[in-house]
Design an enzyme around this catalytic site. Sequence first.
Site, PDB file in Angstrom:
ATOM      1  N   GLN A  19      36.600  12.417  32.417  1.00  0.00           N
ATOM      2  CA  GLN A  19      35.824  11.697  31.396  1.00  0.00           C
ATOM      3  C   GLN A  19      36.351  10.268  31.228  1.00  0.00           C
ATOM      4  O   GLN A  19      35.571   9.314  31.156  1.00  0.00           O
ATOM      5  CB  GLN A  19      35.927  12.467  30.057  1.00  0.00           C
ATOM      6  CG  GLN A  19      34.926  12.033  29.014  1.00  0.00           C
ATOM      7  CD  GLN A  19      33.496  12.416  29.395  1.00  0.00           C
ATOM      8  OE1 GLN A  19      33.273  13.295  30.211  1.00  0.00           O
ATOM      9  NE2 GLN A  19      32.533  11.717  28.818  1.00  0.00           N
ATOM     10  N   ILE A  40      44.238  36.748  49.705  1.00  0.00           N
ATOM     11  CA  ILE A  40      45.699  36.770  49.827  1.00  0.00           C
ATOM     12  C   ILE A  40      46.241  35.412  50.295  1.00  0.00           C
ATOM     13  O   ILE A  40      45.893  34.918  51.377  1.00  0.00           O
ATOM     14  CB  ILE A  40      46.163  37.911  50.771  1.00  0.00           C
ATOM     15  CG1 ILE A  40      45.545  39.242  50.310  1.00  0.00           C
ATOM     16  CG2 ILE A  40      47.683  38.004  50.788  1.00  0.00           C
ATOM     17  CD1 ILE A  40      45.813  39.632  48.861  1.00  0.00           C
ATOM     18  N   GLY A  58      32.251   7.448  35.794  1.00  0.00           N
ATOM     19  CA  GLY A  58      31.606   7.797  37.071  1.00  0.00           C
ATOM     20  C   GLY A  58      32.593   7.834  38.223  1.00  0.00           C
ATOM     21  O   GLY A  58      32.452   8.628  39.155  1.00  0.00           O
ATOM     22  N   GLU A  97      42.132  43.722  45.729  1.00  0.00           N
ATOM     23  CA  GLU A  97      41.197  44.287  46.718  1.00  0.00           C
ATOM     24  C   GLU A  97      39.781  43.917  46.299  1.00  0.00           C
ATOM     25  O   GLU A  97      39.559  43.528  45.145  1.00  0.00           O
ATOM     26  CB  GLU A  97      41.335  45.813  46.756  1.00  0.00           C
ATOM     27  CG  GLU A  97      42.727  46.248  47.161  1.00  0.00           C
ATOM     28  CD  GLU A  97      42.850  47.737  47.411  1.00  0.00           C
ATOM     29  OE1 GLU A  97      41.843  48.469  47.224  1.00  0.00           O
ATOM     30  OE2 GLU A  97      43.954  48.157  47.798  1.00  0.00           O
ATOM     31  N   GLU A 122      41.687  36.228  30.350  1.00  0.00           N
ATOM     32  CA  GLU A 122      41.316  37.398  29.535  1.00  0.00           C
ATOM     33  C   GLU A 122      42.407  38.475  29.636  1.00  0.00           C
ATOM     34  O   GLU A 122      42.795  39.086  28.631  1.00  0.00           O
ATOM     35  CB  GLU A 122      39.963  37.974  30.000  1.00  0.00           C
ATOM     36  CG  GLU A 122      38.751  37.103  29.697  1.00  0.00           C
ATOM     37  CD  GLU A 122      38.584  35.926  30.665  1.00  0.00           C
ATOM     38  OE1 GLU A 122      39.349  35.822  31.650  1.00  0.00           O
ATOM     39  OE2 GLU A 122      37.678  35.100  30.421  1.00  0.00           O
ATOM     40  N   GLU A 157      46.739  35.465  39.497  1.00  0.00           N
ATOM     41  CA  GLU A 157      47.888  36.146  38.880  1.00  0.00           C
ATOM     42  C   GLU A 157      47.570  36.650  37.470  1.00  0.00           C
ATOM     43  O   GLU A 157      48.424  36.631  36.580  1.00  0.00           O
ATOM     44  CB  GLU A 157      49.129  35.245  38.907  1.00  0.00           C
ATOM     45  CG  GLU A 157      49.467  34.851  40.346  1.00  0.00           C
ATOM     46  CD  GLU A 157      50.838  34.279  40.536  1.00  0.00           C
ATOM     47  OE1 GLU A 157      51.766  34.708  39.859  1.00  0.00           O
ATOM     48  OE2 GLU A 157      50.972  33.397  41.396  1.00  0.00           O
ATOM     49  N   ARG A 215      41.051  -0.411  33.542  1.00  0.00           N
ATOM     50  CA  ARG A 215      39.589  -0.484  33.501  1.00  0.00           C
ATOM     51  C   ARG A 215      39.141  -1.246  32.248  1.00  0.00           C
ATOM     52  O   ARG A 215      39.525  -0.872  31.120  1.00  0.00           O
ATOM     53  CB  ARG A 215      39.008   0.930  33.485  1.00  0.00           C
ATOM     54  CG  ARG A 215      37.525   1.009  33.253  1.00  0.00           C
ATOM     55  CD  ARG A 215      36.752   0.530  34.451  1.00  0.00           C
ATOM     56  NE  ARG A 215      35.324   0.751  34.295  1.00  0.00           N
ATOM     57  CZ  ARG A 215      34.427   0.226  35.103  1.00  0.00           C
ATOM     58  NH1 ARG A 215      34.789  -0.526  36.144  1.00  0.00           N
ATOM     59  NH2 ARG A 215      33.138   0.456  34.907  1.00  0.00           N
TER      60      ARG A 215
HETATM   61  C1  LIG Z   1      42.655  31.236  45.637  1.00  0.00           C
HETATM   62  C2  LIG Z   1      43.115  32.592  45.223  1.00  0.00           C
HETATM   63  C3  LIG Z   1      44.375  33.047  45.634  1.00  0.00           C
HETATM   64  C4  LIG Z   1      44.787  34.344  45.306  1.00  0.00           C
HETATM   65  N1  LIG Z   1      45.982  34.817  45.795  1.00  0.00           N
HETATM   66  C5  LIG Z   1      46.278  36.142  45.640  1.00  0.00           C
HETATM   67  C6  LIG Z   1      47.416  36.717  46.300  1.00  0.00           C
HETATM   68  O1  LIG Z   1      48.186  36.039  46.977  1.00  0.00           O
HETATM   69  N2  LIG Z   1      47.620  38.051  46.150  1.00  0.00           N
HETATM   70  C7  LIG Z   1      46.810  38.869  45.411  1.00  0.00           C
HETATM   71  O2  LIG Z   1      47.047  40.071  45.337  1.00  0.00           O
HETATM   72  N3  LIG Z   1      45.737  38.335  44.757  1.00  0.00           N
HETATM   73  C8  LIG Z   1      45.448  37.017  44.871  1.00  0.00           C
HETATM   74  N4  LIG Z   1      44.354  36.479  44.242  1.00  0.00           N
HETATM   75  C9  LIG Z   1      43.504  37.360  43.435  1.00  0.00           C
HETATM   76  C10 LIG Z   1      43.539  37.059  41.942  1.00  0.00           C
HETATM   77  O3  LIG Z   1      44.754  37.484  41.387  1.00  0.00           O
HETATM   78  C11 LIG Z   1      42.310  37.758  41.333  1.00  0.00           C
HETATM   79  O4  LIG Z   1      41.182  36.984  41.710  1.00  0.00           O
HETATM   80  C12 LIG Z   1      42.381  37.911  39.823  1.00  0.00           C
HETATM   81  O5  LIG Z   1      43.390  38.815  39.456  1.00  0.00           O
HETATM   82  C13 LIG Z   1      41.047  38.374  39.221  1.00  0.00           C
HETATM   83  O6  LIG Z   1      40.519  39.455  39.911  1.00  0.00           O
HETATM   84  P1  LIG Z   1      38.974  39.405  40.396  1.00  0.00           P
HETATM   85  O7  LIG Z   1      38.806  38.116  41.145  1.00  0.00           O
HETATM   86  O8  LIG Z   1      38.665  40.651  41.127  1.00  0.00           O
HETATM   87  O9  LIG Z   1      38.133  39.298  39.085  1.00  0.00           O
HETATM   88  P2  LIG Z   1      37.641  40.524  38.143  1.00  0.00           P
HETATM   89  O10 LIG Z   1      38.784  41.408  37.818  1.00  0.00           O
HETATM   90  O11 LIG Z   1      36.428  41.134  38.748  1.00  0.00           O
HETATM   91  O12 LIG Z   1      37.235  39.739  36.827  1.00  0.00           O
HETATM   92  C14 LIG Z   1      35.998  39.075  36.667  1.00  0.00           C
HETATM   93  C15 LIG Z   1      35.908  38.619  35.203  1.00  0.00           C
HETATM   94  O13 LIG Z   1      35.923  39.786  34.350  1.00  0.00           O
HETATM   95  C16 LIG Z   1      36.981  39.649  33.407  1.00  0.00           C
HETATM   96  N5  LIG Z   1      37.545  40.974  33.093  1.00  0.00           N
HETATM   97  C17 LIG Z   1      37.948  41.935  33.962  1.00  0.00           C
HETATM   98  N6  LIG Z   1      38.449  42.973  33.299  1.00  0.00           N
HETATM   99  C18 LIG Z   1      38.388  42.671  31.976  1.00  0.00           C
HETATM  100  C19 LIG Z   1      38.772  43.341  30.760  1.00  0.00           C
HETATM  101  N7  LIG Z   1      39.352  44.543  30.780  1.00  0.00           N
HETATM  102  N8  LIG Z   1      38.542  42.727  29.590  1.00  0.00           N
HETATM  103  C20 LIG Z   1      37.989  41.477  29.556  1.00  0.00           C
HETATM  104  N9  LIG Z   1      37.616  40.791  30.652  1.00  0.00           N
HETATM  105  C21 LIG Z   1      37.808  41.371  31.845  1.00  0.00           C
HETATM  106  C22 LIG Z   1      38.011  38.747  34.073  1.00  0.00           C
HETATM  107  O14 LIG Z   1      38.896  38.171  33.130  1.00  0.00           O
HETATM  108  C23 LIG Z   1      37.102  37.758  34.776  1.00  0.00           C
HETATM  109  O15 LIG Z   1      36.705  36.772  33.873  1.00  0.00           O
HETATM  110  C24 LIG Z   1      43.947  35.171  44.523  1.00  0.00           C
HETATM  111  C25 LIG Z   1      42.698  34.697  44.100  1.00  0.00           C
HETATM  112  C26 LIG Z   1      42.270  33.450  44.465  1.00  0.00           C
HETATM  113  C27 LIG Z   1      40.895  33.011  44.046  1.00  0.00           C
END
Ligand SMILES: Cc1cc2nc3c(=O)[nH]c(=O)nc-3n(C[C@H](O)[C@H](O)[C@H](O)COP(=O)(O)OP(=O)(O)OC[C@H]3O[C@@H](n4cnc5c(N)ncnc54)[C@H](O)[C@@H]3O)c2cc1C
Length: 386
Positions: free
Chosen positions: A338, A157, A342, A127, A369, A365, A270
């Site tokens: 790399q 999603i 270019g 979310e 971290e 997924e 190359r």
């Molecule tokens: C192209 C794409 C497809 C996706 N498909 C799906 C899907 O089909 N279904 C679904 O449900 N989700 C989906 N996702 C969501 C994806 O699983 C999340 O983006 C991911 O889990 C990270 O959540 P966030 O983006 O809110 O990042 P955040 O949780 O906000 O994290 C931001 C940064 O903070 C770090 N961080 C957060 N908490 C901690 C902690 N406790 N300790 C250390 N570091 C931390 C993270 O590692 C990251 O580097 C998708 C995302 C993308 C971009």
Amino acid sequence: MDFELSSEQLSVRDLCRDFARNEIAPKAAGFDETGEFPYAIVAGMGKLGLFAMRFSESLGGAGGDFLSYCLAIEEIARADASCAITLAAAVSLGIAPFVEFGTAAQQERWLPALLSGEKLWAFGLTEPEAGSDAGGTQSRASRTGAEWVINGRKAFITNAGTNISAGVTMTAVTGGSEGHKQISCFAVERGTPGYTQGPKYRKLGWHASDTRELLFDDVRVPADNLVGEEGGGLRQFLRILEGGRVGMAALSVGVAQACLDASIEYSTQRRQFGQAIAGFQATQFKLADMATQIEMARLLTHKAAWLFDHGGKPGVYASMAKLHASEVATACAGQAVQIHGGYGFMEDLPVARYYRDVKINEIGEGTSEVQRILIARHLIKRFEGA
Ligand SMILES: Cc1cc2nc3c(=O)[nH]c(=O)nc-3n(C[C@H](O)[C@H](O)[C@H](O)COP(=O)(O)OP(=O)(O)OC[C@H]3O[C@@H](n4cnc5c(N)ncnc54)[C@H](O)[C@@H]3O)c2cc1C
């Protein structure tokens, strides 16, 4: 210990390799440029039985093993990551919740079209305010008579908005209190009043994979659409993500292998300073490191898949495989660019696409971290229990 693939596994790998080379690779750059969803490829993967392969025959699957599924994902990803994530998300995240936690009625209703690849089902955990902290879900479902009424939003999603997307299994809070939320899973069919999708996101990579925001405004679903036990949603989703992570590891190995393939081909052709750049030790060391890292990532992925096939619980190995393979893939994509100099920065050659496509593997997924947290937690728990 036996590192040989069985004859069935080898034929799955070869079948997928041929399909990926002949049907996907020639179109991958075009999909990337236009963002067009690869409907014909999805239909082709359906005909090959790739959506059904890892599920039991009693449910309409092909009764194949998880390792064969990983080999398929690797080969598809070697040609195109967007096609590979479309398949992996449909299988690991769309179909698996019904297989593992669905009722017989839910399986009968939704599985046939999903296992054939005729329809895609999405997985809605993330979310806007609940990413890594999936327990922070704010979407809510309240029971009124024989229905659940759902309100909320899901972000990022996959497979949610194509012409063949049929619905989503999503998490929502059904009770408990802040800090101890009770979360449950619901199957929501596309077309249910109040269920709408956002436009396609503009992404760095995975251009041909469909990713959307989903909105739920007083969406009413029958009580029978509860997937698994009430309050068990988070545990179920975490279990589903284990399989998803092994699939993502296989996808990463495939992209990393594509980077190595392209680098060998380019560096042997190359010429600079009167010789092929593959003649320079600096290039050879890059190739050697890439090949070694990829083999380690592949072995870890196969071990996690093997654990799935022998007891069903890869546990910490799912995190290790996903963490290692995704970071190896990012490193290999960097080295591939790399080695191409270019020309590697130009969109005319595929390595630029690999470089853009691969970063998400360290995020989706569960971020790197989060995988490290899970692995460390496992180690400390073992230490405490010793
Ligand atoms: C192209 C794409 C497809 C996706 N498909 C799906 C899907 O089909 N279904 C679904 O449900 N989700 C989906 N996702 C969501 C994806 O699983 C999340 O983006 C991911 O889990 C990270 O959540 P966030 O983006 O809110 O990042 P955040 O949780 O906000 O994290 C931001 C940064 O903070 C770090 N961080 C957060 N908490 C901690 C902690 N406790 N300790 C250390 N570091 C931390 C993270 O590692 C990251 O580097 C998708 C995302 C993308 C971009």
